[in-house]
Design a protein around this motif. Structure first.
Motif, PDB file in Angstrom:
ATOM      1  N   VAL A  21       0.962  -1.345  -0.022  1.00  0.00           N
ATOM      2  CA  VAL A  21       0.060   0.043   0.103  1.00  0.00           C
ATOM      3  C   VAL A  21       0.869   1.246  -0.166  1.00  0.00           C
ATOM      4  O   VAL A  21       0.135   2.264  -0.798  1.00  0.00           O
ATOM      5  CB  VAL A  21      -0.925   0.029   1.379  1.00  0.00           C
ATOM      6  N   GLY A  66      -8.649  -1.199   6.764  1.00  0.00           N
ATOM      7  CA  GLY A  66      -9.482  -1.227   5.741  1.00  0.00           C
ATOM      8  C   GLY A  66     -10.366  -0.077   5.087  1.00  0.00           C
ATOM      9  O   GLY A  66     -10.470   0.213   3.969  1.00  0.00           O
ATOM     10  N   LEU A  69      -7.943   2.603   3.862  1.00  0.00           N
ATOM     11  CA  LEU A  69      -7.651   2.372   2.451  1.00  0.00           C
ATOM     12  C   LEU A  69      -8.621   2.313   1.656  1.00  0.00           C
ATOM     13  O   LEU A  69      -8.540   2.981   0.410  1.00  0.00           O
ATOM     14  CB  LEU A  69      -7.160   0.951   2.536  1.00  0.00           C
ATOM     15  N   HIS A  70      -9.774   1.898   2.074  1.00  0.00           N
ATOM     16  CA  HIS A  70     -10.894   2.122   1.275  1.00  0.00           C
ATOM     17  C   HIS A  70     -11.167   3.651   0.791  1.00  0.00           C
ATOM     18  O   HIS A  70     -11.635   3.798  -0.454  1.00  0.00           O
ATOM     19  CB  HIS A  70     -12.500   1.480   2.026  1.00  0.00           C
ATOM     20  N   CYS A  73      -8.637   4.844  -1.633  1.00  0.00           N
ATOM     21  CA  CYS A  73      -8.779   3.969  -2.986  1.00  0.00           C
ATOM     22  C   CYS A  73      -9.792   4.787  -3.918  1.00  0.00           C
ATOM     23  O   CYS A  73      -9.606   4.816  -5.262  1.00  0.00           O
ATOM     24  CB  CYS A  73      -9.011   2.688  -2.641  1.00  0.00           C
ATOM     25  N   ASN A 103     -13.430  -2.229  -2.867  1.00  0.00           N
ATOM     26  CA  ASN A 103     -13.462  -3.334  -2.008  1.00  0.00           C
ATOM     27  C   ASN A 103     -12.907  -4.764  -2.391  1.00  0.00           C
ATOM     28  O   ASN A 103     -12.081  -5.510  -1.816  1.00  0.00           O
ATOM     29  CB  ASN A 103     -14.653  -3.886  -1.201  1.00  0.00           C
ATOM     30  N   ILE A 106      -9.069  -4.575  -1.836  1.00  0.00           N
ATOM     31  CA  ILE A 106      -8.943  -4.855  -0.537  1.00  0.00           C
ATOM     32  C   ILE A 106      -9.023  -6.280  -0.018  1.00  0.00           C
ATOM     33  O   ILE A 106      -8.213  -6.768   0.502  1.00  0.00           O
ATOM     34  CB  ILE A 106      -9.663  -3.789   0.472  1.00  0.00           C
ATOM     35  N   ILE A 114      -5.733  -6.048   7.136  1.00  0.00           N
ATOM     36  CA  ILE A 114      -6.611  -4.724   6.508  1.00  0.00           C
ATOM     37  C   ILE A 114      -7.757  -5.676   5.903  1.00  0.00           C
ATOM     38  O   ILE A 114      -7.721  -6.156   5.185  1.00  0.00           O
ATOM     39  CB  ILE A 114      -5.703  -4.292   5.118  1.00  0.00           C
ATOM     40  N   LEU A 116     -12.201  -5.389   5.608  1.00  0.00           N
ATOM     41  CA  LEU A 116     -13.369  -4.395   5.529  1.00  0.00           C
ATOM     42  C   LEU A 116     -14.426  -4.537   6.820  1.00  0.00           C
ATOM     43  O   LEU A 116     -14.566  -5.536   7.352  1.00  0.00           O
ATOM     44  CB  LEU A 116     -14.225  -4.856   4.052  1.00  0.00           C
TER      45      LEU A 116
END
Length: 137
Positions: A21, A66, A69-70, A73, A103, A106, A114, A116
């Motif tokens: 990441v 998560g 990062l979501h 992204c 997702n 991920i 990491i 969701l």
């Protein structure tokens, strides 16, 4: 609020060091990252990120990773900035389509640190699909 802000910063540091990441470091650091009362989950306007204090409080650290990062992204894929017409046409469906795309990435990382948050939209059918393709489907 300070506790959730500290957890959010911890997640940023973790993601900035993560080998899969860290390339997104510029995106993670750009804009503002705020913990706000009254936001049901989290969102981005394409630059800035807002996280609901109450939502963060319910999440494990892996889920915060998560979530962070979501949101980042969405910025990386330029969902908000390049699909304005789609969001104006049907904001709810556009957001769902964008979430399936983000997702998928991920989940495909297969990293136990990491994950969701519960309820995050994922369907393997949409693996490697674009937001436009998911939206059209």
């Amino acid at each position: 609020m300070e506790k959730q802000e500290a957890r959010l910063k911890k997640s940023h540091v973790f993601l900035l060091k993560h080998p899969k990441v860290h390339q997104l470091g510029g995106i993670i650091l750009m804009g503002t990252n705020e913990v706000v009362k009254g936001i049901p989950t989290a969102y981005t306007d394409g630059v800035n990120k807002r996280y609901g204090e109450e939502f963060l409080a319910k999440l494990k650290d892996e889920e915060i990773n998560g979530l962070v990062l979501h949101e980042n992204c969405h910025i990386f894929y330029r969902h908000v900035t390049h699909h304005k017409t789609t969001f104006k046409e049907n904001a709810k469906l556009a957001n769902i389509a964008a979430d399936f795309v983000v997702n998928d990435m991920i989940v495909e990382m297969k990293d136990a640190k990491i994950v969701l948050p519960e309820g995050g939209l994922y369907n393997p059918m949409f693996h490697n699909w674009s937001m436009s393709k998911v939206y059209a489907y």
